[in-house]
Design a protein around this motif. Structure first.
Motif, PDB file in Angstrom:
ATOM      1  N   ASN A   2     -55.684 -87.187 -20.606  1.00 14.76           N
ATOM      2  CA  ASN A   2     -56.151 -86.292 -19.541  1.00 14.76           C
ATOM      3  C   ASN A   2     -57.514 -85.743 -19.935  1.00 14.76           C
ATOM      4  O   ASN A   2     -57.667 -85.156 -21.018  1.00 14.76           O
ATOM      5  CB  ASN A   2     -55.167 -85.141 -19.325  1.00 14.76           C
ATOM      6  N   LEU A   4     -60.763 -83.326 -18.781  1.00 15.56           N
ATOM      7  CA  LEU A   4     -61.289 -82.276 -17.900  1.00 15.56           C
ATOM      8  C   LEU A   4     -62.804 -82.284 -18.024  1.00 15.56           C
ATOM      9  O   LEU A   4     -63.348 -82.080 -19.113  1.00 15.56           O
ATOM     10  CB  LEU A   4     -60.739 -80.904 -18.286  1.00 15.56           C
ATOM     11  N   THR A  39     -59.991 -84.824 -14.274  1.00 19.91           N
ATOM     12  CA  THR A  39     -60.072 -83.664 -13.382  1.00 19.91           C
ATOM     13  C   THR A  39     -61.471 -83.088 -13.525  1.00 19.91           C
ATOM     14  O   THR A  39     -61.966 -82.948 -14.648  1.00 19.91           O
ATOM     15  CB  THR A  39     -59.027 -82.597 -13.772  1.00 19.91           C
ATOM     16  N   ARG A  41     -64.118 -79.915 -12.706  1.00 15.46           N
ATOM     17  CA  ARG A  41     -64.275 -78.519 -12.307  1.00 15.46           C
ATOM     18  C   ARG A  41     -65.768 -78.192 -12.336  1.00 15.46           C
ATOM     19  O   ARG A  41     -66.391 -78.192 -13.389  1.00 15.46           O
ATOM     20  CB  ARG A  41     -63.513 -77.597 -13.254  1.00 15.46           C
ATOM     21  N   GLU A  81     -55.861 -76.050 -16.262  1.00 15.23           N
ATOM     22  CA  GLU A  81     -56.662 -77.272 -16.344  1.00 15.23           C
ATOM     23  C   GLU A  81     -57.031 -77.583 -17.788  1.00 15.23           C
ATOM     24  O   GLU A  81     -56.989 -78.741 -18.224  1.00 15.23           O
ATOM     25  CB  GLU A  81     -57.939 -77.132 -15.502  1.00 15.23           C
TER      26      GLU A  81
END
Length: 195
Positions: A2, A4, A39, A41, A81
């Protein structure tokens, strides 16, 4: 894995050197792990903390009023997150020798005793351990690690305060003194990153 990605440029993304470097970092990581989940942001718009934020996040959940519920939910979203990420890719443009205000707002939203750090008799202990951070730094005139670079040291310190101590920088610094050569070195540094 994962991942970010954090963007903090005030420029249009296509004009941002830090965003372009972060793109290259992500391409390297996802080529090595095609199943990686990314992800993104963009911290532009993340509000600065204030007394209302302080009251919200430190009031027990069952005692919060409606405004506090909304404030705490947003702070929790940002925190979750980071918790879910194995690797953070942070695009860091240096503005006036330091990190963008919006990136500091994001860090301030994360700095929560009992959530991202705790105090022990031996000193503070970060609670977000086992993560990697790759910082794609760009600047016009500030050299990474120089006496006028108040961005990289602060960001490294804050990540370490949260327990994220595996921090690498790839830098397109001092772009005003030879953009093509600087960018080529930065791209080479990205290509040398362990994926």
């Amino acid at each position: 894995m994962n991942i970010l990605r954090i963007d903090s440029t005030i420029k249009p993304r296509e004009a941002s050197v830090s965003a372009g470097l972060a793109d290259r970092v992500l391409a390297r990581l996802t080529a090595a792990d095609p199943k990686a989940v990314v992800t993104t942001r963009d911290v532009i718009g993340v509000p600065a903390i204030d007394g209302n934020w302080l009251g919200a996040v430190f009031t027990p959940a069952d005692q919060r009023n409606a405004d506090q519920v909304a404030i705490a939910a947003y702070a929790d979203e940002l925190l979750n997150e980071v918790r879910a990420a194995d690797t953070l890719v942070i695009a860091l443009p240096v503005y006036n020798f330091a990190i963008p205000a919006q990136l500091k707002n994001w860090l301030d939203q994360l700095a929560r005793k009992g959530e991202t750090f705790r105090y022990t008799e031996a000193g503070p202990e970060g609670l977000l351990k086992g993560k990697r951070a790759i910082v794609a730094l760009s600047s016009d005139g500030t050299q990474l690690g120089s006496d006028i670079d108040f961005a990289s040291g602060y960001l490294r310190h804050m990540l370490g305060f949260f327990g994220i101590t595996d921090v690498e920088f790839v830098a397109a610094d001092r772009m005003a003194f030879g953009a093509d050569e600087t960018l080529a070195r930065a791209h080479e540094a990205v290509d040398q990153l362990a994926a």
